[in-house]
Design an enzyme around this catalytic site. Structure first.
Site, PDB file in Angstrom:
ATOM      1  N   ALA A  24       0.822  -1.217   0.000  1.00  0.00           N
ATOM      2  CA  ALA A  24       0.000   0.000   0.000  1.00  0.00           C
ATOM      3  C   ALA A  24       0.848   1.256   0.000  1.00  0.00           C
ATOM      4  O   ALA A  24       0.446   2.300   0.492  1.00  0.00           O
ATOM      5  CB  ALA A  24      -0.921  -0.007   1.221  1.00  0.00           C
ATOM      6  N   ARG A  30      -1.943   7.617 -11.541  1.00  0.00           N
ATOM      7  CA  ARG A  30      -3.002   7.683 -12.551  1.00  0.00           C
ATOM      8  C   ARG A  30      -4.294   8.322 -12.043  1.00  0.00           C
ATOM      9  O   ARG A  30      -5.186   8.649 -12.803  1.00  0.00           O
ATOM     10  CB  ARG A  30      -3.290   6.265 -13.095  1.00  0.00           C
ATOM     11  CG  ARG A  30      -2.159   5.738 -13.976  1.00  0.00           C
ATOM     12  CD  ARG A  30      -2.203   4.229 -14.155  1.00  0.00           C
ATOM     13  NE  ARG A  30      -1.578   3.518 -13.035  1.00  0.00           N
ATOM     14  CZ  ARG A  30      -1.360   2.197 -13.017  1.00  0.00           C
ATOM     15  NH1 ARG A  30      -1.751   1.451 -14.026  1.00  0.00           N
ATOM     16  NH2 ARG A  30      -0.788   1.631 -11.966  1.00  0.00           N
ATOM     17  N   ASP A 118      -4.700  -1.974  -3.384  1.00  0.00           N
ATOM     18  CA  ASP A 118      -5.585  -1.190  -4.252  1.00  0.00           C
ATOM     19  C   ASP A 118      -6.619  -2.054  -4.972  1.00  0.00           C
ATOM     20  O   ASP A 118      -7.234  -1.620  -5.922  1.00  0.00           O
ATOM     21  CB  ASP A 118      -4.766  -0.378  -5.258  1.00  0.00           C
ATOM     22  CG  ASP A 118      -4.050  -1.254  -6.291  1.00  0.00           C
ATOM     23  OD1 ASP A 118      -3.874  -2.465  -6.039  1.00  0.00           O
ATOM     24  OD2 ASP A 118      -3.669  -0.718  -7.347  1.00  0.00           O
ATOM     25  N   GLY A 155      -0.453  -7.488 -15.837  1.00  0.00           N
ATOM     26  CA  GLY A 155       0.573  -8.452 -16.198  1.00  0.00           C
ATOM     27  C   GLY A 155      -0.093  -9.717 -16.719  1.00  0.00           C
ATOM     28  O   GLY A 155      -1.157 -10.118 -16.228  1.00  0.00           O
ATOM     29  N   GLU A 171       4.717  -7.992 -17.866  1.00  0.00           N
ATOM     30  CA  GLU A 171       3.969  -6.743 -17.678  1.00  0.00           C
ATOM     31  C   GLU A 171       3.534  -6.172 -19.030  1.00  0.00           C
ATOM     32  O   GLU A 171       4.194  -6.391 -20.051  1.00  0.00           O
ATOM     33  CB  GLU A 171       4.839  -5.718 -16.933  1.00  0.00           C
ATOM     34  CG  GLU A 171       5.120  -6.088 -15.491  1.00  0.00           C
ATOM     35  CD  GLU A 171       3.841  -6.320 -14.676  1.00  0.00           C
ATOM     36  OE1 GLU A 171       2.965  -5.440 -14.679  1.00  0.00           O
ATOM     37  OE2 GLU A 171       3.710  -7.388 -14.053  1.00  0.00           O
ATOM     38  N   LYS A 368     -29.889  19.717  17.511  1.00  0.00           N
ATOM     39  CA  LYS A 368     -28.468  19.457  17.754  1.00  0.00           C
ATOM     40  C   LYS A 368     -28.283  19.187  19.241  1.00  0.00           C
ATOM     41  O   LYS A 368     -28.764  19.970  20.061  1.00  0.00           O
ATOM     42  CB  LYS A 368     -27.624  20.654  17.346  1.00  0.00           C
ATOM     43  CG  LYS A 368     -26.135  20.376  17.406  1.00  0.00           C
ATOM     44  CD  LYS A 368     -25.330  21.589  17.835  1.00  0.00           C
ATOM     45  CE  LYS A 368     -25.543  21.924  19.298  1.00  0.00           C
ATOM     46  NZ  LYS A 368     -24.729  23.041  19.777  1.00  0.00           N
ATOM     47  N   ALA A 397     -45.010  25.377  16.638  1.00  0.00           N
ATOM     48  CA  ALA A 397     -44.321  25.774  15.409  1.00  0.00           C
ATOM     49  C   ALA A 397     -43.473  27.009  15.658  1.00  0.00           C
ATOM     50  O   ALA A 397     -43.882  27.930  16.344  1.00  0.00           O
ATOM     51  CB  ALA A 397     -45.340  26.056  14.320  1.00  0.00           C
ATOM     52  N   ARG A 457     -44.687  38.525  26.305  1.00  0.00           N
ATOM     53  CA  ARG A 457     -44.881  39.376  25.124  1.00  0.00           C
ATOM     54  C   ARG A 457     -45.735  40.568  25.521  1.00  0.00           C
ATOM     55  O   ARG A 457     -46.405  40.561  26.552  1.00  0.00           O
ATOM     56  CB  ARG A 457     -45.578  38.601  24.009  1.00  0.00           C
ATOM     57  CG  ARG A 457     -46.848  37.897  24.436  1.00  0.00           C
ATOM     58  CD  ARG A 457     -47.649  37.424  23.236  1.00  0.00           C
ATOM     59  NE  ARG A 457     -48.325  36.143  23.445  1.00  0.00           N
ATOM     60  CZ  ARG A 457     -49.616  36.028  23.792  1.00  0.00           C
ATOM     61  NH1 ARG A 457     -50.352  37.096  24.061  1.00  0.00           N
ATOM     62  NH2 ARG A 457     -50.145  34.845  23.917  1.00  0.00           N
TER      63      ARG A 457
END
Ligand code: UD1
Ligand code: CA
Length: 475
Positions: A24, A30, A118, A155, A171, A368, A397, A457
């Site tokens: 790895a 590429r 890979d 290969g 190869e 959250k 709401a 209020r």
């Protein structure tokens, strides 16, 4: 008994000490990427993580050696939690060189199975077949081969007069036109007799178009030394496909995800239009759950049984219990939803949202770090953050927890049975006592005792005839 196969301390001819080496260290030129190839993701996790997870089904992590080089520290960090060992190939001078630097680590093993970091679709069954075939053949080198319709770039395997034994691997760049027609390719997976590998590895040279040490040249080297080199073919050629280009990577990603859907379908999950869904490899879903088109289930997400996950929902690293309905367009991250809850449409559950049994979160509700108790409801247009909300609470709401003063975050506590009127702002830190009412459109800045009514209020005033007079004046 099977475990003895892995144990380093109990070698015997029947139970050779087996290591797995994962190559790895390469850059992945590429891909035209600043990220190392093996950390690119398919099926929602790094390519290398797939290979390691599969290797761990064959030998324990302590016998897995990952050869790292390009961006070594990033690669190490990404997979260190698996407990595998690492070998540093500081300069990447080819696949043969990768095994050269692993010499010290692999001393003391009888057999080394080499995997390409890979090629993420390889299965444990195939690795075991390779291991067992190698042992049964008493071979020095066994390579896993595959017949590909388009062998370009791989290969090619040159068989010895059409027999099981292999003469050489050629190869792509060095192959003669006749050899390029060979459809049997070298997959990049091998089993070696470990002592023989290191007795001969120094004979590799860099006299090839890439100027690299090719591990594949060992086939011819062993042949010349009259050692046995054999090949075993994969049953499914798709398992050995590599990820050398982005296009190959996307093909493998699609394959993996379809395979994941098939696995879930087999386990009793309904998935409509599976090719439109993105379901990561580690996701779990219970039976009789229905997944509608264009759903994404990501990371370590677990969905229970008898759920319905409706279209355009994206759920990441979350746990959803049984009988939950997730309506369209819901986004959920690092959250937990208890049985029977109803979420969405268009709810946004951010990190740390815990939704209780039978609770409802509706249209355009953002949460959250909250706990929402049993049967509590916030059905429309709210922001609930850093809040502990009890059972049987109704959040009207447009309710907003004002949790942030520009510097610090503060908590809101809403006890069982509270009724919060629509369009209320709750300025944290604040506590609304059990069973209290908050009148609609209140701005609540002081704690509300249990069973009280809080009005925050201005009182409404009415000017009789005001509008009519204004109209008449205009005329
Ligand atoms: C290799 C084989 C080829 C085979 C193909 C299958 C060689 C010379 N060729 O070609 O026969 O058909 O795999 O996929 O081996 N790596 C290192 N260190 C290095 C170079 C590479 O660790 O110095 C690693 C890479 O990160 C990669 C793996 O080895 O994971 C294979 O290397 P890559 O360059 O992709 O080889 P291929 O050209 O695919
Ligand atoms: Ca490759």
């Amino acid at each position: 008994m099977a475990k003895a196969t892995y144990t380093k301390s109990e070698p015997s001819p029947q139970h050779p000490r087996i290591a797995i080496a994962v190559m790895a260290a390469g850059k992945g030129t590429r891909l035209k990427s600043k990220h190392p190839k093996v950390l690119h993701e398919i099926g929602g996790k790094p390519i290398l993580a797939h290979v390691i997870a599969t290797a761990q089904k064959v030998v324990p992590a302590a016998d897995i050696f990952v050869i790292i080089g390009h961006e070594a520290e990033r690669v190490r960090e990404a997979v260190a939690a698996t407990g595998v060992k690492f070998v540093l190939q500081a300069e990447q001078r080819g696949t043969g060189h990768a095994l050269m630097v692993a010499r010290k680590a692999l001393t003391g093993y009888d057999q080394v199975v080499v995997l390409s970091g890979d090629a993420p679709l390889i299965t444990a069954e195939t690795i075991k077949r390779l291991r067992d075939f190698h042992a049964a053949q008493k071979a020095t080198m066994t390579l896993l081969s595959a017949d590909l319709d388009n062998p370009y770039g791989y290969g090619r395997v040159i068989r010895k007069g059409g027999r099981a034994e292999v003469q050489a691997i050629v190869e792509e760049k060095s192959a003669a036109p006749q050899q390029k027609k060979i459809r049997e390719i070298n997959s990049g997976f091998y089993a070696f007799d470990a002592p023989a590998l290191y007795e001969h590895i120094d004979r590799l040279s860099t006299a090839n178009p890439h100027g690299e040490y090719y591990l594949t040249d060992l086939a011819a080297i062993f042949q010349r030394a009259r050692k046995k080199v054999v090949a075993i073919k994969t049953e499914d050629a798709g398992e050995v496909l590599g990820t050398n280009t982005r296009a190959e990577m996307m093909m493998l990603d699609a394959r993996l995800r379809l395979a994941k859907c098939r696995e879930l379908l087999d386990a009793g999950v309904t998935i409509f239009y599976p090719h439109t869904c993105v379901i990561d490899s580690d996701v779990e879903v219970g039976p009789d759950t229905v997944i509608e088109p264009f759903v994404q289930l990501l990371g370590s997400t677990k969905i229970g049984a008898d759920c319905r996950i409706r279209s355009y929902s994206i759920i990441g690293n979350s746990t959803v219990a049984d009988h939950v309905t997730v309506k369209p367009g819901t986004i959920m991250e690092d959250s937990r939803v208890a049985a029977g809850a109803v979420i969405g449409p268009y709810s946004h559950l951010r990190s740390g949202s815990e939704v209780g049994e039978g609770a409802h979160l509706g249209n355009f509700v953002e949460t959250k770090k909250i706990k929402l108790g049993k049967g509590s409801k916030a059905n429309h247009l709210s922001y609930l953050g850093d809040a502990e909300i009890g059972d049987g609470v109704n959040i009207g709401a447009g309710t907003i927890t004002c949790n942030y003063d520009g510097v610090n975050k503060h908590r809101t506590i809403i006890e069982d049975g509270v009724f919060i009127g629509s369009d209320s702002t709750l300025v944290a830190p604040i506590k609304i006592g059990r069973g209290a009412y908050v009148a609609a459109a209140s701005c609540i800045t002081e704690d509300v005792p249990a069973d009280a009514l809080a009005l925050g209020r201005a009182r409404q005033s009415v000017k009789e005839g005001w509008a009519r007079q204004k109209r008449e004046k205009r005329r």
